[in-house]
Design a protein around this motif. Sequence first.
Motif, PDB file in Angstrom:
ATOM      1  N   ASP A  84     -24.221 -55.118 -64.269  1.00 13.90           N
ATOM      2  CA  ASP A  84     -25.269 -54.262 -64.839  1.00 13.90           C
ATOM      3  C   ASP A  84     -26.427 -54.115 -63.857  1.00 13.90           C
ATOM      4  O   ASP A  84     -26.980 -53.018 -63.678  1.00 13.90           O
ATOM      5  CB  ASP A  84     -25.785 -54.839 -66.158  1.00 13.90           C
ATOM      6  N   VAL A  85     -26.793 -55.213 -63.232  1.00 11.39           N
ATOM      7  CA  VAL A  85     -27.897 -55.190 -62.270  1.00 11.39           C
ATOM      8  C   VAL A  85     -27.498 -54.348 -61.059  1.00 11.39           C
ATOM      9  O   VAL A  85     -28.270 -53.512 -60.575  1.00 11.39           O
ATOM     10  CB  VAL A  85     -28.276 -56.624 -61.839  1.00 11.39           C
ATOM     11  N   THR A  86     -26.288 -54.572 -60.564  1.00 10.88           N
ATOM     12  CA  THR A  86     -25.815 -53.820 -59.398  1.00 10.88           C
ATOM     13  C   THR A  86     -25.792 -52.321 -59.688  1.00 10.88           C
ATOM     14  O   THR A  86     -26.203 -51.495 -58.865  1.00 10.88           O
ATOM     15  CB  THR A  86     -24.407 -54.289 -58.991  1.00 10.88           C
ATOM     16  N   ARG A  87     -25.331 -51.968 -60.883  1.00 12.19           N
ATOM     17  CA  ARG A  87     -25.261 -50.558 -61.267  1.00 12.19           C
ATOM     18  C   ARG A  87     -26.663 -49.952 -61.342  1.00 12.19           C
ATOM     19  O   ARG A  87     -26.891 -48.826 -60.880  1.00 12.19           O
ATOM     20  CB  ARG A  87     -24.548 -50.429 -62.610  1.00 12.19           C
ATOM     21  N   ALA A  88     -27.602 -50.714 -61.932  1.00 12.18           N
ATOM     22  CA  ALA A  88     -28.967 -50.203 -62.063  1.00 12.18           C
ATOM     23  C   ALA A  88     -29.617 -50.011 -60.703  1.00 12.18           C
ATOM     24  O   ALA A  88     -30.321 -49.027 -60.460  1.00 12.18           O
ATOM     25  CB  ALA A  88     -29.793 -51.169 -62.920  1.00 12.18           C
ATOM     26  N   LEU A  89     -29.358 -50.950 -59.785  1.00  8.63           N
ATOM     27  CA  LEU A  89     -29.966 -50.852 -58.457  1.00  8.63           C
ATOM     28  C   LEU A  89     -29.374 -49.713 -57.641  1.00  8.63           C
ATOM     29  O   LEU A  89     -30.025 -49.184 -56.726  1.00  8.63           O
ATOM     30  CB  LEU A  89     -29.788 -52.176 -57.703  1.00  8.63           C
ATOM     31  N   SER A  90     -28.167 -49.312 -57.962  1.00  4.93           N
ATOM     32  CA  SER A  90     -27.526 -48.244 -57.189  1.00  4.93           C
ATOM     33  C   SER A  90     -27.733 -46.858 -57.797  1.00  4.93           C
ATOM     34  O   SER A  90     -27.723 -45.864 -57.074  1.00  4.93           O
ATOM     35  CB  SER A  90     -26.024 -48.521 -57.070  1.00  4.93           C
ATOM     36  N   LYS A  91     -27.963 -46.802 -59.119  1.00  4.56           N
ATOM     37  CA  LYS A  91     -28.027 -45.505 -59.774  1.00  4.56           C
ATOM     38  C   LYS A  91     -29.363 -45.203 -60.474  1.00  4.56           C
ATOM     39  O   LYS A  91     -29.654 -44.042 -60.744  1.00  4.56           O
ATOM     40  CB  LYS A  91     -26.896 -45.399 -60.811  1.00  4.56           C
ATOM     41  N   ASP A  92     -30.137 -46.224 -60.782  1.00  8.44           N
ATOM     42  CA  ASP A  92     -31.385 -46.030 -61.539  1.00  8.44           C
ATOM     43  C   ASP A  92     -32.560 -46.072 -60.573  1.00  8.44           C
ATOM     44  O   ASP A  92     -32.985 -47.151 -60.132  1.00  8.44           O
ATOM     45  CB  ASP A  92     -31.516 -47.122 -62.603  1.00  8.44           C
ATOM     46  N   HIS A  93     -33.087 -44.907 -60.256  1.00  5.77           N
ATOM     47  CA  HIS A  93     -34.180 -44.837 -59.283  1.00  5.77           C
ATOM     48  C   HIS A  93     -35.412 -45.585 -59.788  1.00  5.77           C
ATOM     49  O   HIS A  93     -36.100 -46.259 -58.996  1.00  5.77           O
ATOM     50  CB  HIS A  93     -34.530 -43.375 -58.997  1.00  5.77           C
ATOM     51  N   GLU A  94     -35.713 -45.479 -61.076  1.00  2.45           N
ATOM     52  CA  GLU A  94     -36.884 -46.167 -61.631  1.00  2.45           C
ATOM     53  C   GLU A  94     -36.739 -47.678 -61.485  1.00  2.45           C
ATOM     54  O   GLU A  94     -37.713 -48.370 -61.167  1.00  2.45           O
ATOM     55  CB  GLU A  94     -37.079 -45.792 -63.096  1.00  2.45           C
ATOM     56  N   PHE A  95     -35.549 -48.194 -61.744  1.00  6.83           N
ATOM     57  CA  PHE A  95     -35.345 -49.644 -61.619  1.00  6.83           C
ATOM     58  C   PHE A  95     -35.441 -50.082 -60.164  1.00  6.83           C
ATOM     59  O   PHE A  95     -35.949 -51.163 -59.862  1.00  6.83           O
ATOM     60  CB  PHE A  95     -33.996 -50.050 -62.211  1.00  6.83           C
ATOM     61  N   GLN A  96     -34.973 -49.245 -59.260  1.00  5.33           N
ATOM     62  CA  GLN A  96     -35.118 -49.551 -57.838  1.00  5.33           C
ATOM     63  C   GLN A  96     -36.590 -49.667 -57.457  1.00  5.33           C
ATOM     64  O   GLN A  96     -36.999 -50.596 -56.750  1.00  5.33           O
ATOM     65  CB  GLN A  96     -34.445 -48.461 -56.995  1.00  5.33           C
ATOM     66  N   MET A  97     -37.378 -48.700 -57.934  1.00  5.02           N
ATOM     67  CA  MET A  97     -38.819 -48.715 -57.649  1.00  5.02           C
ATOM     68  C   MET A  97     -39.476 -49.938 -58.284  1.00  5.02           C
ATOM     69  O   MET A  97     -40.359 -50.560 -57.686  1.00  5.02           O
ATOM     70  CB  MET A  97     -39.460 -47.431 -58.177  1.00  5.02           C
ATOM     71  N   LEU A  98     -39.031 -50.286 -59.498  1.00  6.06           N
ATOM     72  CA  LEU A  98     -39.591 -51.451 -60.188  1.00  6.06           C
ATOM     73  C   LEU A  98     -39.295 -52.722 -59.413  1.00  6.06           C
ATOM     74  O   LEU A  98     -40.179 -53.568 -59.223  1.00  6.06           O
ATOM     75  CB  LEU A  98     -39.009 -51.542 -61.597  1.00  6.06           C
ATOM     76  N   PHE A 121     -36.376 -55.558 -69.975  1.00  4.16           N
ATOM     77  CA  PHE A 121     -37.654 -54.937 -70.320  1.00  4.16           C
ATOM     78  C   PHE A 121     -37.479 -53.430 -70.516  1.00  4.16           C
ATOM     79  O   PHE A 121     -38.052 -52.839 -71.436  1.00  4.16           O
ATOM     80  CB  PHE A 121     -38.688 -55.172 -69.218  1.00  4.16           C
ATOM     81  N   GLN A 122     -36.686 -52.829 -69.645  1.00  2.92           N
ATOM     82  CA  GLN A 122     -36.473 -51.388 -69.712  1.00  2.92           C
ATOM     83  C   GLN A 122     -35.511 -50.986 -70.825  1.00  2.92           C
ATOM     84  O   GLN A 122     -35.799 -50.105 -71.631  1.00  2.92           O
ATOM     85  CB  GLN A 122     -35.937 -50.873 -68.377  1.00  2.92           C
ATOM     86  N   HIS A 123     -34.372 -51.660 -70.889  1.00  2.00           N
ATOM     87  CA  HIS A 123     -33.305 -51.205 -71.779  1.00  2.00           C
ATOM     88  C   HIS A 123     -33.383 -51.812 -73.180  1.00  2.00           C
ATOM     89  O   HIS A 123     -32.915 -51.189 -74.135  1.00  2.00           O
ATOM     90  CB  HIS A 123     -31.937 -51.503 -71.154  1.00  2.00           C
ATOM     91  N   TYR A 124     -33.910 -53.013 -73.308  1.00  2.00           N
ATOM     92  CA  TYR A 124     -33.986 -53.662 -74.617  1.00  2.00           C
ATOM     93  C   TYR A 124     -35.355 -53.464 -75.262  1.00  2.00           C
ATOM     94  O   TYR A 124     -35.447 -53.083 -76.431  1.00  2.00           O
ATOM     95  CB  TYR A 124     -33.673 -55.145 -74.465  1.00  2.00           C
ATOM     96  N   LEU A 125     -36.421 -53.682 -74.495  1.00  2.66           N
ATOM     97  CA  LEU A 125     -37.770 -53.523 -75.038  1.00  2.66           C
ATOM     98  C   LEU A 125     -38.231 -52.072 -74.998  1.00  2.66           C
ATOM     99  O   LEU A 125     -39.182 -51.706 -75.701  1.00  2.66           O
ATOM    100  CB  LEU A 125     -38.767 -54.393 -74.263  1.00  2.66           C
ATOM    101  N   GLY A 126     -37.611 -51.268 -74.141  1.00  3.50           N
ATOM    102  CA  GLY A 126     -37.994 -49.861 -74.059  1.00  3.50           C
ATOM    103  C   GLY A 126     -39.280 -49.618 -73.308  1.00  3.50           C
ATOM    104  O   GLY A 126     -39.967 -48.625 -73.549  1.00  3.50           O
ATOM    105  N   LEU A 127     -39.634 -50.513 -72.382  1.00  2.00           N
ATOM    106  CA  LEU A 127     -40.848 -50.342 -71.591  1.00  2.00           C
ATOM    107  C   LEU A 127     -40.529 -49.551 -70.330  1.00  2.00           C
ATOM    108  O   LEU A 127     -39.660 -49.952 -69.550  1.00  2.00           O
ATOM    109  CB  LEU A 127     -41.444 -51.707 -71.213  1.00  2.00           C
ATOM    110  N   PRO A 128     -41.224 -48.451 -70.082  1.00  2.00           N
ATOM    111  CA  PRO A 128     -41.001 -47.694 -68.847  1.00  2.00           C
ATOM    112  C   PRO A 128     -41.324 -48.543 -67.621  1.00  2.00           C
ATOM    113  O   PRO A 128     -42.138 -49.472 -67.680  1.00  2.00           O
ATOM    114  CB  PRO A 128     -41.973 -46.513 -68.975  1.00  2.00           C
ATOM    115  N   ALA A 129     -40.700 -48.211 -66.501  1.00  2.00           N
ATOM    116  CA  ALA A 129     -40.894 -48.985 -65.273  1.00  2.00           C
ATOM    117  C   ALA A 129     -42.360 -49.038 -64.870  1.00  2.00           C
ATOM    118  O   ALA A 129     -42.861 -50.079 -64.426  1.00  2.00           O
ATOM    119  CB  ALA A 129     -40.052 -48.385 -64.146  1.00  2.00           C
TER     120      ALA A 129
END
Length: 295
Positions: A84-98, A121-129
């Motif tokens: 999940d982390v690897t996928r987010a770091l490769s495809k989620d620009h906001e998570f990369q910036m975070l 924080f992003q996916h469960y709590l719904g907090l934007p990056a």
Amino acid sequence: MNTLELTLPLTDVQKLLASGSADGALLYLYLKCGGDPAAAIPNLGLNQTRHSCASAALRQLGLCQEHSPKFMPTGERPNYTEQDVTRALSKDHEFQMLQGEVQRVLGRVLSTEELKIFLSFQHYLGLPAEVVQLLVNYCKERCRRRGSNRNPSIRMIEKEAYAWAEQGIDTMEEAAAFIQSRNLMDSRLARLTRLLQISGRNLTPAEERYAASWLSMGFDEEALNLAYQKTCLNTGGLKWPYMNKILLSWHQQNLHTGQEVQEKDRKPGVSAGVRTLDEEEREAIARMLREQQEG
């Protein structure tokens, strides 16, 4: 809109003056006059951003009934995996910036387990990056204010993230209003700490709860100083429960400034009120003596 008469609680006015939010004060007066909340932006000449910040400021001050939806957990937090982390770091620009911003603030590389927490924080709590970035900076600044040069722990950041989510702090405006409110409270707590002649240490959590409750009641520094002097005179030092008893009594009588307390003491025919307070003080002293003897 009501244009005949407007009465404002003194505590509300004190909160607004201390907040430094001119737009918040303007919106508060508009709503108190019966203004239509939906028409506040055109009627007050505010843009959407200023209106959002004003609304958030009022919510943080407890002066607005409108609240953002609070985070309600629907079960255990998802068990995020390394994939999940690897996928987010490769495809989620906001998570990369975070990730980059958090590592910059903390001055180190985050582990995979730590990245799982930030992913929640992003996916469960719904907090934007961008809100999470503010949160991390806020936690680091709080550590600095408390005299620590160490970075906040991930546990501290996680605890604060859940607190923000539960309070509905999920936009930049809400976060900015919350941080401004907490910084103001920290500043007032620092002044109160000096007034109580406490130096060389931070307040304990229990002491901070007492102090924050007194400030939230709307007491000014003169009233707090009078209560402190009365406490020291009658008990020989700072006894937090005893001082709290005095201030609660004044709060119940709607006495929140030093001038109001002194004027009440000077008025004829108020001996009953003073005598009641003295009885409470004697009871508090007796209780403290019993506790000391038992201890």
